[in-house]
Write an enzyme that holds these catalytic residues in place. Structure first.
Site, PDB file in Angstrom:
ATOM      1  CB  VAL A   1       0.561 -14.630  -4.610  1.00  0.00           C
ATOM      2  CG1 VAL A   1       0.303 -16.015  -5.524  1.00  0.00           C
ATOM      3  CG2 VAL A   1      -0.850 -13.565  -4.069  1.00  0.00           C
TER       4      VAL A   1
ATOM      5  CE  LYS B   1      11.865 -12.148  -4.579  1.00  0.00           C
ATOM      6  NZ  LYS B   1      10.625 -11.606  -4.923  1.00  0.00           N
TER       7      LYS B   1
ATOM      8  CD  GLU C   1      -4.197 -17.180  -2.742  1.00  0.00           C
ATOM      9  OE1 GLU C   1      -4.210 -18.433  -3.261  1.00  0.00           O
ATOM     10  OE2 GLU C   1      -5.015 -17.287  -1.735  1.00  0.00           O
TER      11      GLU C   1
ATOM     12  CG  ASN D   1      -9.017  -7.387  -5.665  1.00  0.00           C
ATOM     13  OD1 ASN D   1      -9.390  -8.673  -4.750  1.00  0.00           O
ATOM     14  ND2 ASN D   1      -8.228  -7.489  -6.315  1.00  0.00           N
TER      15      ASN D   1
ATOM     16  CB  CYS E   1      -3.985  -6.091  -5.019  1.00  0.00           C
ATOM     17  SG  CYS E   1      -2.804  -7.523  -6.081  1.00  0.00           S
TER      18      CYS E   1
ATOM     19  CE  LYS F   1      -1.736  -6.155  -9.577  1.00  0.00           C
ATOM     20  NZ  LYS F   1      -2.548  -6.960 -10.287  1.00  0.00           N
TER      21      LYS F   1
ATOM     22  CE  LYS G   1      -3.854  -5.962   5.160  1.00  0.00           C
ATOM     23  NZ  LYS G   1      -4.312  -6.291   4.646  1.00  0.00           N
TER      24      LYS G   1
ATOM     25  NE  ARG H   1       3.962  -4.976  -3.635  1.00  0.00           N
ATOM     26  CZ  ARG H   1       3.653  -6.272  -3.927  1.00  0.00           C
ATOM     27  NH1 ARG H   1       4.190  -6.591  -5.281  1.00  0.00           N
ATOM     28  NH2 ARG H   1       2.724  -7.068  -3.597  1.00  0.00           N
TER      29      ARG H   1
HETATM   30  P1  NAD Z   1       5.272 -10.467  -6.026  1.00  0.00           P
HETATM   31  O1  NAD Z   1       5.925  -9.213  -6.640  1.00  0.00           O
HETATM   32  O2  NAD Z   1       5.493  -9.768  -5.070  1.00  0.00           O
HETATM   33  O3  NAD Z   1       6.167 -11.858  -7.467  1.00  0.00           O
HETATM   34  C1  NAD Z   1       6.046 -12.081  -7.700  1.00  0.00           C
HETATM   35  C2  NAD Z   1       7.484 -12.804  -7.938  1.00  0.00           C
HETATM   36  O4  NAD Z   1       7.614 -13.847  -9.309  1.00  0.00           O
HETATM   37  C3  NAD Z   1       8.495 -12.452  -7.921  1.00  0.00           C
HETATM   38  O5  NAD Z   1       9.465 -12.656  -6.881  1.00  0.00           O
HETATM   39  C4  NAD Z   1       9.314 -12.307  -9.356  1.00  0.00           C
HETATM   40  O6  NAD Z   1      11.129 -12.241  -9.105  1.00  0.00           O
HETATM   41  C5  NAD Z   1       9.016 -14.082  -9.974  1.00  0.00           C
HETATM   42  N1  NAD Z   1       8.901 -13.840 -11.562  1.00  0.00           N
HETATM   43  C6  NAD Z   1       8.885 -12.684 -12.413  1.00  0.00           C
HETATM   44  N2  NAD Z   1       9.015 -13.770 -13.643  1.00  0.00           N
HETATM   45  C7  NAD Z   1       9.028 -14.851 -13.402  1.00  0.00           C
HETATM   46  C8  NAD Z   1       9.500 -15.952 -14.056  1.00  0.00           C
HETATM   47  N3  NAD Z   1       9.460 -15.687 -15.208  1.00  0.00           N
HETATM   48  N4  NAD Z   1       9.610 -16.977 -13.190  1.00  0.00           N
HETATM   49  C9  NAD Z   1       9.621 -17.349 -12.112  1.00  0.00           C
HETATM   50  N5  NAD Z   1       9.409 -16.598 -11.326  1.00  0.00           N
HETATM   51  C10 NAD Z   1       9.568 -15.269 -12.043  1.00  0.00           C
HETATM   52  O7  NAD Z   1       3.902 -10.510  -6.814  1.00  0.00           O
HETATM   53  P2  NAD Z   1       2.779 -10.352  -5.502  1.00  0.00           P
HETATM   54  O8  NAD Z   1       2.284  -9.704  -4.696  1.00  0.00           O
HETATM   55  O9  NAD Z   1       3.091 -12.150  -4.868  1.00  0.00           O
HETATM   56  O10 NAD Z   1       1.420 -10.772  -7.138  1.00  0.00           O
HETATM   57  C11 NAD Z   1       1.847 -12.256  -7.583  1.00  0.00           C
HETATM   58  C12 NAD Z   1       0.451 -11.679  -8.566  1.00  0.00           C
HETATM   59  O11 NAD Z   1      -0.674 -12.686  -7.714  1.00  0.00           O
HETATM   60  C13 NAD Z   1      -0.180 -10.690  -9.093  1.00  0.00           C
HETATM   61  O12 NAD Z   1      -0.501 -11.323 -10.356  1.00  0.00           O
HETATM   62  C14 NAD Z   1      -1.041 -10.259  -7.910  1.00  0.00           C
HETATM   63  O13 NAD Z   1      -1.421  -9.025  -8.376  1.00  0.00           O
HETATM   64  C15 NAD Z   1      -2.178 -11.552  -7.771  1.00  0.00           C
HETATM   65  N6  NAD Z   1      -2.301 -11.096  -6.351  1.00  0.00           N
HETATM   66  C16 NAD Z   1      -1.429 -10.670  -5.647  1.00  0.00           C
HETATM   67  C17 NAD Z   1      -1.832 -10.554  -3.309  1.00  0.00           C
HETATM   68  C18 NAD Z   1      -1.279  -9.986  -2.830  1.00  0.00           C
HETATM   69  O14 NAD Z   1      -1.549  -9.532  -1.763  1.00  0.00           O
HETATM   70  N7  NAD Z   1       0.297  -9.595  -2.714  1.00  0.00           N
HETATM   71  C19 NAD Z   1      -3.199 -11.265  -3.910  1.00  0.00           C
HETATM   72  C20 NAD Z   1      -3.711 -12.242  -4.472  1.00  0.00           C
HETATM   73  C21 NAD Z   1      -2.757 -11.683  -5.435  1.00  0.00           C
HETATM   74  C1  UGA Z   2      -6.759  -7.363  -1.594  1.00  0.00           C
HETATM   75  C2  UGA Z   2      -8.350  -8.146  -0.882  1.00  0.00           C
HETATM   76  O1  UGA Z   2      -8.178  -8.370   0.623  1.00  0.00           O
HETATM   77  C3  UGA Z   2      -7.245  -9.355  -1.359  1.00  0.00           C
HETATM   78  O2  UGA Z   2      -8.738 -10.913  -1.175  1.00  0.00           O
HETATM   79  C4  UGA Z   2      -7.199  -9.651  -2.513  1.00  0.00           C
HETATM   80  O3  UGA Z   2      -6.233 -11.137  -2.954  1.00  0.00           O
HETATM   81  C5  UGA Z   2      -6.208  -9.133  -2.657  1.00  0.00           C
HETATM   82  O4  UGA Z   2      -6.289  -7.492  -2.378  1.00  0.00           O
HETATM   83  C6  UGA Z   2      -5.253  -9.265  -3.687  1.00  0.00           C
HETATM   84  O5  UGA Z   2      -5.924  -9.118  -5.017  1.00  0.00           O
HETATM   85  O6  UGA Z   2      -3.976  -8.505  -4.380  1.00  0.00           O
HETATM   86  P1  UGA Z   2      -4.658  -6.523   0.735  1.00  0.00           P
HETATM   87  O7  UGA Z   2      -4.526  -6.108  -0.209  1.00  0.00           O
HETATM   88  O8  UGA Z   2      -3.234  -7.593   0.762  1.00  0.00           O
HETATM   89  O9  UGA Z   2      -5.874  -7.580  -0.215  1.00  0.00           O
HETATM   90  O10 UGA Z   2      -5.289  -5.746   1.688  1.00  0.00           O
HETATM   91  P2  UGA Z   2      -6.189  -5.140   2.892  1.00  0.00           P
HETATM   92  O11 UGA Z   2      -7.112  -5.740   3.590  1.00  0.00           O
HETATM   93  O12 UGA Z   2      -7.845  -5.787   1.740  1.00  0.00           O
HETATM   94  O13 UGA Z   2      -6.295  -3.511   2.145  1.00  0.00           O
HETATM   95  C7  UGA Z   2      -6.405  -2.696   1.394  1.00  0.00           C
HETATM   96  C8  UGA Z   2      -6.127  -1.502   1.211  1.00  0.00           C
HETATM   97  O14 UGA Z   2      -7.676  -1.114   1.667  1.00  0.00           O
HETATM   98  C9  UGA Z   2      -5.418  -0.607   2.697  1.00  0.00           C
HETATM   99  O15 UGA Z   2      -4.704  -0.441   2.495  1.00  0.00           O
HETATM  100  C10 UGA Z   2      -6.667  -1.382   3.887  1.00  0.00           C
HETATM  101  O16 UGA Z   2      -5.491  -0.128   4.613  1.00  0.00           O
HETATM  102  C11 UGA Z   2      -8.086  -0.551   2.858  1.00  0.00           C
HETATM  103  N1  UGA Z   2      -8.301  -0.962   3.118  1.00  0.00           N
HETATM  104  C12 UGA Z   2      -9.399  -2.230   3.653  1.00  0.00           C
HETATM  105  C13 UGA Z   2      -9.758   0.750   4.416  1.00  0.00           C
HETATM  106  O17 UGA Z   2      -9.030   1.404   3.687  1.00  0.00           O
HETATM  107  N2  UGA Z   2     -11.003   0.021   4.673  1.00  0.00           N
HETATM  108  C14 UGA Z   2     -11.314  -1.128   5.278  1.00  0.00           C
HETATM  109  O18 UGA Z   2     -12.583  -1.654   5.520  1.00  0.00           O
HETATM  110  C15 UGA Z   2      -9.927  -2.292   4.423  1.00  0.00           C
END
Ligand code: NAD
Ligand code: UGA
Length: 440
Positions: A23, A47, A152, A211, A263, A266, A323, A330
């Site tokens: 993110v 990183k 996000e 979610n 996500c 969790k 996906k 994860r």
């Molecule tokens: P990520 O693990 O990919 O990245 C998190 C980063 O934060 C890591 O690089 C880590 O080293 C860094 N970090 C940890 N502690 C820190 C600190 N004190 N200062 C600076 N950096 C620090 O995680 P992500 O997938 O980007 O998710 C971040 C958040 O966004 C989570 O809460 C997640 O639920 C949410 N989110 C994720 C997605 C997604 O698709 N991955 C989408 C929407 C929301």
């Molecule tokens: C999901 C949400 O779609 C985002 O809006 C959100 O920001 C994000 O989680 C988050 O909070 O991290 P993401 O997990 O990246 O995004 O991907 P998705 O496309 O939602 O897929 C999640 C899982 O659901 C995958 O394993 C996918 O295969 C599965 N899926 C998705 C299905 O089995 N069926 C569907 O119709 C759609």
């Protein structure tokens, strides 16, 4: 606080980003693309060094190009002071993984709050997903500084596109921080999505509820698929017919072998436990989780129906990532599936176009191959786990000859079943009638 130094006279507010993961890096690169100077901090020095060299380190379409194109405006650092000096708005994008109890682990978020100097007038803009109530607690603790919740909604695989074209942008703040909320909303204005202004706890709940609802739709369609198998209906037809109802819509009705990723699992668990901790039993989410766990395992019974005991059978997994278009492993369904198959005594061979490096340590005993065809060599069955487009291009007639037995379980209903059957395969999907060749 003196006026931040980082805008280089563009008139655009410099942006701070804390946490340069999925993110954070997308947020940083997209704000840079919009013309902002961006100061991004991560605690992992390797990183940060890689990012300074322009190496993105994750597979996310368009992201590497964006980082490259905006290198002049992107400043990566391990030092929080550098970010604090340059930017007033700090987008918090640190990870909030589940604890053993399933609640969200807020220790990284706490670390960011503790890094803020006393009496700072920086604004924490929370993009990390946190349980409702978290922001209010931090806001009270911070006193004078601003706090804005801006969850996000991007999806991996289309993260840049989602960020740049949001359906909506949620901005939650207390009334006394409405100027900070205005500043955050202004940053998103050029992107055109509807801006939802609300309070902090509602913003946090919008994120978790979205979610959980999407996950619920997936578990729902998976259960419908399972019933379709019993009654001879085709879940693809059912989803199409349902999705045309405007109250339902077509999205997130694709059945499969369960949802994974960093996500949904969790966040569904965090919402369930948050409700429980507050004295409410969230019955529906228990089922969403249980259906998802069982769905990952159904492939095993499909295989045993065709093969009998799996002891010594060679099973090829096509795709490992949770996906397509990501190397993120994860909570991928492949983790559960491969463990179950190995538990049944099968030999598991796998191929994924980009996730194998990340998968290797997570899949002990699973052998990786360099191509899909090599993974299929001498296999007793193949399971399509991740719907990578390139799997449609496999020369299936050739693959059938190389396999010990041309059997495929299409865990995402992704492949052309007719073509497979014409190539000599027995092909079984999820929730749809098995072709005549499928009943052995
Ligand atoms: P990520 O693990 O990919 O990245 C998190 C980063 O934060 C890591 O690089 C880590 O080293 C860094 N970090 C940890 N502690 C820190 C600190 N004190 N200062 C600076 N950096 C620090 O995680 P992500 O997938 O980007 O998710 C971040 C958040 O966004 C989570 O809460 C997640 O639920 C949410 N989110 C994720 C997605 C997604 O698709 N991955 C989408 C929407 C929301
Ligand atoms: C999901 C949400 O779609 C985002 O809006 C959100 O920001 C994000 O989680 C988050 O909070 O991290 P993401 O997990 O990246 O995004 O991907 P998705 O496309 O939602 O897929 C999640 C899982 O659901 C995958 O394993 C996918 O295969 C599965 N899926 C998705 C299905 O089995 N069926 C569907 O119709 C759609």
């Amino acid at each position: 606080m003196p006026e931040p130094t980082g805008n280089r006279g563009t008139g655009k507010a410099p942006v701070g980003v804390i946490g340069a993961g999925w993110v954070g890096l997308v947020t940083a690169a997209c704000f840079a693309e919009l013309g902002h100077e961006v100061y991004a901090r991560d605690v992992v020095s390797e990183k940060v060094e890689a990012l300074k060299r322009g190496e993105v380190g994750i597979h996310e379409p368009g992201l590497a190009e964006l980082v490259q194109r905006n290198r002049d405006r992107l400043h990566f650092t391990t030092r929080i002071e550098e970010v604090l000096d340059a930017a007033r708005l700090l987008f918090v994008c640190v990870d909030t993984p589940p604890t053993y109890s399933g609640d969200a682990d807020l220790s990284r978020v706490r670390a960011v709050v503790e890094d803020l100097p006393a009496a700072s007038d920086h604004v924490l803009v929370m993009k990390s997903t946190v349980p409702p109530g978290t922001g209010e607690t931090i806001r009270r603790e911070l006193g004078g500084s601003g706090y804005v919740s801006c969850p996000e909604f991007l999806k991996e695989g289309t993260a840049v596109e989602d960020f740049m074209h949001p359906d909506r942008v949620v901005v939650g703040a207390a009334p006394e921080h409405s100027a900070s909320a205005d500043a955050v909303a202004a940053l998103y204005e050029p992107l055109g999505g509807e801006i939802v202004r609300t309070d902090i706890s509602s913003a946090e709940m919008i994120k978790l509820a979205s979610n959980a609802y999407l996950a619920t739709r997936i578990s729902f369609i998976n259960e419908i698929a399972n019933v379709c198998e019993e009654v001879g209906a085709d879940v693809g037809e059912v989803a199409r017919g349902m999705g045309l109802d405007q109250r339902i819509g077509p999205s997130f009705l694709r059945p499969g072998i369960g949802f994974g990723g960093s996500c949904f699992p969790k966040d569904v668990s965090a919402l369930k436990l948050l409700a429980g901790n507050s004295g409410y039993h969230f019955q529906l989410l228990n089922s969403v989780i249980e259906v998802n766990e069982l769905q990952k395992r159904r492939v095993v019974s499909k295989l045993t129906r065709h093969l009998g005991s799996l002891v010594g059978r060679r099973i090829a997994l096509l795709g490992l990532a949770f996906k397509p278009e990501t190397d993120d492993m994860r909570e991928a369904s492949s983790l559960v599936l491969s463990a179950r198959l190995r538990g049944e005594g099968a030999e598991v061979i796998a191929f994924d176009p980009v996730a194998m490096e990340n998968a290797r340590d997570l899949l002990p005993g699973v052998e990786m191959r360099d191509t899909a065809l090599e993974a299929l060599e001498n296999a007793d069955a193949a399971v399509l786990v991740t719907e990578w487009p390139e799997f449609r291009e496999i020369e299936w007639a050739r693959a059938a000859k190389r396999m010990n037995r041309p059997l495929i379980i299409d865990g995402r209903n992704f492949l052309d079943a007719e073509l497979l059957e014409a190539s000599g395969f027995v092909c079984e999907g999820i929730g749809r009638p098995t072709g005549s060749s499928g009943t052995e």
